[in-house]
Structure formats: C-alpha cells, structure tokens
Design an enzyme around this catalytic site. Structure first.
Site, PDB file in Angstrom:
ATOM      1  N   CYS A 131     -26.870  27.926  -6.738  1.00 37.17           N
ATOM      2  CA  CYS A 131     -26.797  28.920  -5.574  1.00 37.17           C
ATOM      3  C   CYS A 131     -26.680  28.369  -4.183  1.00 37.17           C
ATOM      4  CB  CYS A 131     -28.402  29.664  -5.645  1.00 37.17           C
ATOM      5  SG  CYS A 131     -29.706  28.676  -5.283  1.00 37.17           S
TER       6      CYS A 131
ATOM      7  N   GLU B  25     -35.028  35.745  -5.767  1.00 39.18           N
ATOM      8  CA  GLU B  25     -34.167  34.782  -5.072  1.00 39.18           C
ATOM      9  C   GLU B  25     -32.785  34.876  -5.733  1.00 39.18           C
ATOM     10  OE1 GLU B  25     -34.974  33.040  -2.391  1.00 39.18           O
ATOM     11  OE2 GLU B  25     -36.892  33.998  -2.382  1.00 39.18           O
TER      12      GLU B  25
HETATM   13  N1  LIG Z   1     -31.530  31.559  -4.677  1.00 41.40           N
HETATM   14  C1  LIG Z   1     -31.979  30.877  -5.662  1.00 41.40           C
HETATM   15  O1  LIG Z   1     -32.938  30.108  -5.488  1.00 41.40           O
HETATM   16  C2  LIG Z   1     -31.278  30.788  -6.968  1.00 41.40           C
HETATM   17  C3  LIG Z   1     -31.449  29.783  -7.748  1.00 41.40           C
HETATM   18  C4  LIG Z   1     -30.682  29.692  -8.998  1.00 41.40           C
HETATM   19  C5  LIG Z   1     -29.761  30.579  -9.156  1.00 41.40           C
HETATM   20  N2  LIG Z   1     -29.631  31.452  -8.207  1.00 41.40           N
HETATM   21  C6  LIG Z   1     -28.503  32.474  -8.496  1.00 41.40           C
HETATM   22  O2  LIG Z   1     -28.454  32.959  -9.748  1.00 41.40           O
HETATM   23  C7  LIG Z   1     -27.340  33.368 -10.514  1.00 41.40           C
HETATM   24  C8  LIG Z   1     -26.889  32.670 -11.495  1.00 41.40           C
HETATM   25  O3  LIG Z   1     -27.844  32.805 -12.596  1.00 41.40           O
HETATM   26  P1  LIG Z   1     -27.470  33.949 -13.738  1.00 41.40           P
HETATM   27  O4  LIG Z   1     -26.146  33.927 -14.079  1.00 41.40           O
HETATM   28  O5  LIG Z   1     -28.646  33.533 -14.879  1.00 41.40           O
HETATM   29  O6  LIG Z   1     -28.141  35.229 -13.049  1.00 41.40           O
HETATM   30  P2  LIG Z   1     -28.304  36.640 -13.777  1.00 41.40           P
HETATM   31  O7  LIG Z   1     -28.690  37.689 -12.733  1.00 41.40           O
HETATM   32  O8  LIG Z   1     -27.027  37.135 -14.741  1.00 41.40           O
HETATM   33  O9  LIG Z   1     -29.705  36.554 -14.736  1.00 41.40           O
HETATM   34  C9  LIG Z   1     -30.770  35.781 -14.252  1.00 41.40           C
HETATM   35  C10 LIG Z   1     -31.863  36.314 -15.129  1.00 41.40           C
HETATM   36  O10 LIG Z   1     -31.923  37.812 -15.240  1.00 41.40           O
HETATM   37  C11 LIG Z   1     -32.029  38.414 -16.590  1.00 41.40           C
HETATM   38  N3  LIG Z   1     -31.371  39.532 -16.427  1.00 41.40           N
HETATM   39  C12 LIG Z   1     -30.320  40.035 -16.635  1.00 41.40           C
HETATM   40  N4  LIG Z   1     -30.154  41.225 -16.391  1.00 41.40           N
HETATM   41  C13 LIG Z   1     -31.426  41.870 -16.327  1.00 41.40           C
HETATM   42  C14 LIG Z   1     -32.055  43.196 -15.954  1.00 41.40           C
HETATM   43  N5  LIG Z   1     -31.338  44.288 -15.966  1.00 41.40           N
HETATM   44  N6  LIG Z   1     -33.456  43.207 -15.959  1.00 41.40           N
HETATM   45  C15 LIG Z   1     -34.191  41.981 -16.183  1.00 41.40           C
HETATM   46  N7  LIG Z   1     -33.688  40.771 -16.345  1.00 41.40           N
HETATM   47  C16 LIG Z   1     -32.323  40.718 -16.459  1.00 41.40           C
HETATM   48  C17 LIG Z   1     -31.077  37.307 -17.121  1.00 41.40           C
HETATM   49  O11 LIG Z   1     -31.510  37.418 -18.561  1.00 41.40           O
HETATM   50  C18 LIG Z   1     -31.531  35.974 -16.777  1.00 41.40           C
HETATM   51  O12 LIG Z   1     -32.739  35.508 -17.310  1.00 41.40           O
HETATM   52  C19 LIG Z   1     -26.312  33.139  -9.142  1.00 41.40           C
HETATM   53  O13 LIG Z   1     -26.180  34.074  -8.280  1.00 41.40           O
HETATM   54  C20 LIG Z   1     -27.164  32.111  -8.437  1.00 41.40           C
HETATM   55  O14 LIG Z   1     -26.924  31.803  -6.884  1.00 41.40           O
HETATM   56  C21 LIG Z   1     -30.435  31.587  -7.214  1.00 41.40           C
HETATM   57  N1  LIG Z   2     -32.681  24.432  -5.306  1.00 37.75           N
HETATM   58  C1  LIG Z   2     -31.338  23.660  -5.359  1.00 37.75           C
HETATM   59  C2  LIG Z   2     -30.541  25.046  -5.634  1.00 37.75           C
HETATM   60  C3  LIG Z   2     -31.033  26.094  -6.684  1.00 37.75           C
HETATM   61  C4  LIG Z   2     -30.064  27.067  -7.029  1.00 37.75           C
HETATM   62  O1  LIG Z   2     -29.017  27.188  -7.962  1.00 37.75           O
HETATM   63  C5  LIG Z   2     -30.761  23.145  -4.364  1.00 37.75           C
HETATM   64  O2  LIG Z   2     -31.413  23.108  -3.431  1.00 37.75           O
HETATM   65  O3  LIG Z   2     -29.584  22.733  -4.568  1.00 37.75           O
END
Ligand SMILES: NC(=O)c1ccc[n+]([C@@H]2O[C@H](COP(=O)([O-])OP(=O)(O)OC[C@H]3O[C@@H](n4cnc5c(N)ncnc54)[C@H](O)[C@@H]3O)[C@@H](O)[C@H]2O)c1
Ligand SMILES: N[C@@H](CCC=O)C(=O)O
Length: 515
Positions: free
Chosen positions: A320, A286
């Site tokens: 997100c 995600e």
């Molecule tokens: N779609 C969703 O449900 C959702 C929910 C929350 C956040 N997000 C997204 O997450 C992002 C913000 O979170 P972030 O800054 O922690 O993201 P990120 O991708 O930098 O990190 C996410 C996780 O991945 C790990 N990671 C980083 N590099 C890696 C690798 N090479 N291999 C394995 N793991 C690795 C990090 O340590 C962390 O635990 C935003 O883009 C946001 O939109 C999406």
């Molecule tokens: N589930 C949360 C978003 C998670 C991502 O950052 C929302 O619906 O706002």
C-alpha cells in the site's frame, strides 16, 4: 524480566551462512507443501470438503496447501465460542495476556526463516521481503504486549477534594479481523493480536490468497498458551461470509486492512444496527494508496533514484506504501529518470522459492491481468521508458516498468495499480510538486527528496499523507518507530504499531467516587 521494545533485526543475505539457512528453510517447507488445514473454532480443528487452494505464485502448478472454508453456520459457532471465551479472557491481567504474545514472539523468532520461507511460497515474497514481513510480525507481538501492560494502568485525571476519579480501559467483546494477503504474516499477526491482547476474542478471516501462513500464526498462538475460543480461524470465500461477519450483531469491532472498495463497503455496512445489536461497531479500515515521491531541484539525485526504484519495485510494488508516482522538478527530471532506469536494469526477477531474487511474480492471475491492463493504459497516457514485459506461462511475472511524461490526472497517476509500475511527472516549482502529490483521493505515504529546509518544513504540514518520509523511500515503516496509517481515502489513520492503536479495541471508562 521484559526488556524495552527494540525492533527485530533483518537478516543480511550477503552472508553465505544466512543464505544457506534460508535455503534449508525453503527445503523444509517444500517437504510440507500440499497439506490440508482446518478451521479452528473453540480450539476444535474442523475439516470441510470445500477448500481454498493456495498456490505458489511463481510456480502456479505447485500447491502450497488446502484450507477448509467456513460457512455461515461455522461463523455462528465461532461467535458462540468467542462470547464464551470472552467471559474468562477479559479477566486475565494485561501481564498474563502479554506473556502469551511474548511466548509467541519467541516461537516465531526461533523459526524465523521457516516462517519467511512459507511467505516465499504462499505470497511469493523474495527473501528480504519475507524476512521483513516475519520480523514485523514479531515486532507487533512484542510491541502490543508491552503497550497493553502500560495501558492497563489507565490515565491520570484531575481530582477535587473528597473525590477520586479513575480513567481506565476495558475490552469490548468479540470482533472480526479481515487482513489482506500482501503482508501475510505481519498484518495478519498485528491486526489479530492487538485486539486479543486488549482482552477481546477474535474471528480471523484471512485472505483467500494466503490462508496457509495465517494458519501457522494460529498454531503458534495456540502453542503459546492462548485459551481456546479466544482466536477462531474462519477462512472462506468473502462473497459467502464477508458481509455475514461484518453485519453480525455480536461483532463489536472490525479490524480491516485491504482495498478501498472493500474497506468502504465494510465501513458503510458496519453503521447499520442489526436486530439484537446492543452497541455501535468500531471500524478500523486501512486501505489503498497512490503514493508519491517528490524530488526538488536541491536533491541528491542518486538518493532520489534509489528511493524511487526501491519503493516502486520492492515486492513488485505490492505494498500500500509503494511509490507509484514520482513527481520531479523540471530542472532535474531527465537526470532522475536516467538514473532510475539504470538502477532498475540491475534488478533481478525470478522465483524466490529457488533463488535470492529482487523481485518475484505478482500474487495471482487477477492481479497479473489488472497490472498488464494498466501497462497498456500507461502506453496511451505516457511514454514507456523501461520494462512492460509480462509472462504468466509458469508464474505471474511482471517486470519493473517505468513511464514518463504523465498528466497528473492520468489514470495511472490516480488509480492504485498494486504492481511494479511507476509513473513520472514533471513540475515547475515546489508549489506544483506539492499540488500534484496531493491531487489523489488517497493519502497514505509520501516522500520528499530535498536539501532545502524550507521545502521540507512546508511538506511537513502541506503534504497530506499519514506517513511522510524525508530523504528516503516511502515504504518499510517499522513498528514502534513509524506507526502506520493513512489519511483521506487511505483509511481511518489507525497508526498500527503505534501508541494509539490498542485504544481502537478498548472502551475507556471513568469511575468517580465521592468520599
Ligand atoms: N493501508 C494499509 O495499511 C494497507 C496494508 C496492506 C494492504 N493494503 C491495501 O490492501 C489492498 C490489497 O489487499 P487485498 O487485495 O487483499 O484487498 P481486498 O480488499 O481484496 O481484500 C482484503 C480482505 O478483505 C476480504 N474481503 C473481500 N471482500 C469482502 C467483503 N465483502 N466483506 C468482508 N471481507 C471481504 C478479503 O477476503 C481479504 O481478507 C491494496 O489496496 C493495498 O493498498 C493497505
Ligand atoms: N507498512 C508497510 C506497508 C503495508 C502495506 O502494504 C510499509 O510501510 O511499507
């Protein structure tokens, strides 16, 4: 008796008693700052010399805690422990596994403000946002527990004379959970306990930004009776252990939430079969969003402004789901911007470990610098109509920022900023509103503010996002009510908190017997 699922209520911070309780929780947590936290492998607490240091993003001199870093050798030990634990854990009935989650939910519920206060320190969450994060974690525990009990019954199949067919689910084996920092309790909890209640051991590698609150979850699950080895806590530097976890031959699934760049990397790597690997890996990924609220000419304009502002600036846009694009019919464009600016002026910015503020700092220097750069890009691409101030002298503060008159292809209309910046663009009719809404590679959330039923009906099929809202903002999905997951490059559409989620961590099996 297990009651039907109902989501955890939010705390009303206009009530003096609730404010006092939260302040007491903040004071309690303040007294516990700066401690050392271990890895947990096979139930054993292991302290290493190399640490992740978590600081309060609103007061960067304040150390929240130091968490030991796992090495590749620790990951090997965690896989061995998981494989051993799997032998027993998979034999537990769904009811018995669910009971561990119910108990964990009860523990967190009793200490709700304390968990939220940790989120205010570890992730910089304002009180209402922290409260929502903790409530969502409780919801995941309660929802997935009930759902696994239901799934254990399997699904009905057609039978023929002298033949009995059964369809049921079995756990897969050890897997890896890699969550982001922004829902540092809820997403860590949901992505961890879903595969666990399905019968799989987990290696949890939390975000390097928020490892302390993740450790608190591990403590709770242990207290709730989770057997050793079922959850192994392996924080660390993703550059050292990220690929190692994903590539490992014993990884059966990777439950990832985070950025597009990391998600795509994991998705690609997981397809490569390693020596000794005897299965295909499942990937739930995600990822990011570039979420849009569209407003047509029939809309309630106060509702439009309120929806845009709260979706754009709640938790400083670090969701997100955050609204980073507002696309408005030309006949109401100026009015919606005016109302949005007026409302934004009322928002407070400050330190949530001291006050009940609307917005706090952003999470770290890297995000602060990135958002600051995007504000400069926005000044070139459009007109700054409100905000733009940044200050990282004490914490990483970025004020709510509004740009207008953006070209739909502008960078700040296309790239995920993950900060309190919203860009307004104008459209001449509903076709163009939808075209602009769909012109990004992402497809996570969106909203339509409209009183035109025909437009709402069209949006239902033509607005290409996983979570679409009518006449409300585009954030704040609730477990069991709005299962969450994105289309396009926002991810695998896993629908966390929904009826199809646990199947990502289960193998469906069919047994046929002839009589
Ligand atoms: N779609 C969703 O449900 C959702 C929910 C929350 C956040 N997000 C997204 O997450 C992002 C913000 O979170 P972030 O800054 O922690 O993201 P990120 O991708 O930098 O990190 C996410 C996780 O991945 C790990 N990671 C980083 N590099 C890696 C690798 N090479 N291999 C394995 N793991 C690795 C990090 O340590 C962390 O635990 C935003 O883009 C946001 O939109 C999406
Ligand atoms: N589930 C949360 C978003 C998670 C991502 O950052 C929302 O619906 O706002």
């Amino acid at each position: 008796m297990v009651l039907p699922f109902k989501h955890e209520p939010f705390t009303d911070f206009t009530v003096e008693e609730n404010r006092k309780d939260y302040q007491a929780a903040l004071a309690k947590v303040k007294g516990e700052l700066g401690k050392d936290y271990p890895l947990v492998i096979n139930g054993e607490k292991i302290y290493t010399d190399d640490k992740l240091v978590s600081v309060n993003p609103s007061n960067k001199k304040e150390v929240v805690g130091q968490v030991s870093k796992a090495t590749q050798q620790h990951i090997e030990e965690a896989f061995s422990s998981s494989k051993e634990a799997f032998k027993e854990w998979k034999t537990w009935s769904a009811e018995d596994r669910a009971r561990v989650l119910y108990r964990a939910a009860a523990i967190v519920r009793r200490r709700k403000h304390e968990f939220s206060a940790w989120l205010s320190y570890d992730a910089g969450k304002p009180w209402d946002q922290a409260d929502g994060d903790t409530a969502e974690g409780i919801d995941f525990l309660e929802y997935y527990a009930r759902h696994m009990v239901e799934l254990e019954q399997g699904k009905p199949l057609a039978d023929r004379p002298n033949e009995d067919n059964k369809y049921f689910y079995q756990p897969m084996g050890p897997g890896v959970v890699i969550p982001p920092w922004n829902f540092a309790f809820a997403i860590v909890c949901g992505t961890t306990v879903a595969p666990i209640v399905a019968g799989n051991p987990v290696l949890l590698k939390p975000s390097e930004n928020t490892p302390v609150i993740a450790y608190k979850l591990v403590e709770v699950l242990e207290e709730a009776g989770l057997p050793k080895g079922v959850l192994n806590f392996v924080p660390g530097d993703p550059a050292e252990i990220g690929d190692y976890l994903v590539d490992h031959k014993d990884t059966h699934f990777i439950n990832f939430t985070g950025s597009r760049a990391t998600g795509v990397r994991i998705f690609e790597r997981a397809t490569k079969i390693q020596d000794g690997q005897t299965h295909l890996k499942r990937v739930v990924a995600e990822m990011g969003g570039k979420d849009t609220i569209i407003v047509d000419e029939s809309a309630d304009l106060d509702l439009a402004a309120e929806s845009i502002v709260h979706s754009a600036f709640g938790f400083s846009g670090q969701k997100c789901s955050a609204c980073s694009r507002a696309v408005i019919h030309e006949s109401v464009y100026d009015e919606v911007i005016k109302k949005s600016v007026e409302l934004t002026k009322t928002l407070t910015v400050g330190n949530p470990t001291e006050d009940n503020v609307y917005m706090a700092s952003v999470v770290n220097q890297k995000q602060f610098d990135k958002i600051k750069d995007y504000i400069e890009v926005g000044k070139q691409e459009g007109e700054l109509v409100f905000g733009g101030e940044t200050d990282d002298s004490k914490g990483f503060f970025v004020h709510p920022t509004i740009f207008k008159d953006l070209d739909p292809q502008a960078r700040i209309m296309q790239e995920e900023i993950f900060g309190p910046v919203v860009a307004f663009a104008k459209a001449k009719d509903f076709d163009e509103l939808l075209d602009i809404a769909n012109n990004t590679e992402y497809g996570l959330t969106g909203a339509v503010i409209s009183n035109n039923r025909e437009n709402l009906n069209r949006a239902q099929t033509e607005f290409l996002v996983g979570n679409l809202y009518f006449n409300r903002g585009c954030t704040a999905a609730i477990v069991g009510y709005q299962p969450f997951g994105g289309f396009k490059m926002s991810g695998t559409d896993s629908k966390a908190g929904g009826p199809d989620y646990l199947q990502h961590f289960l193998n469906a099996k069919v047994v046929t017997e002839r009589f």
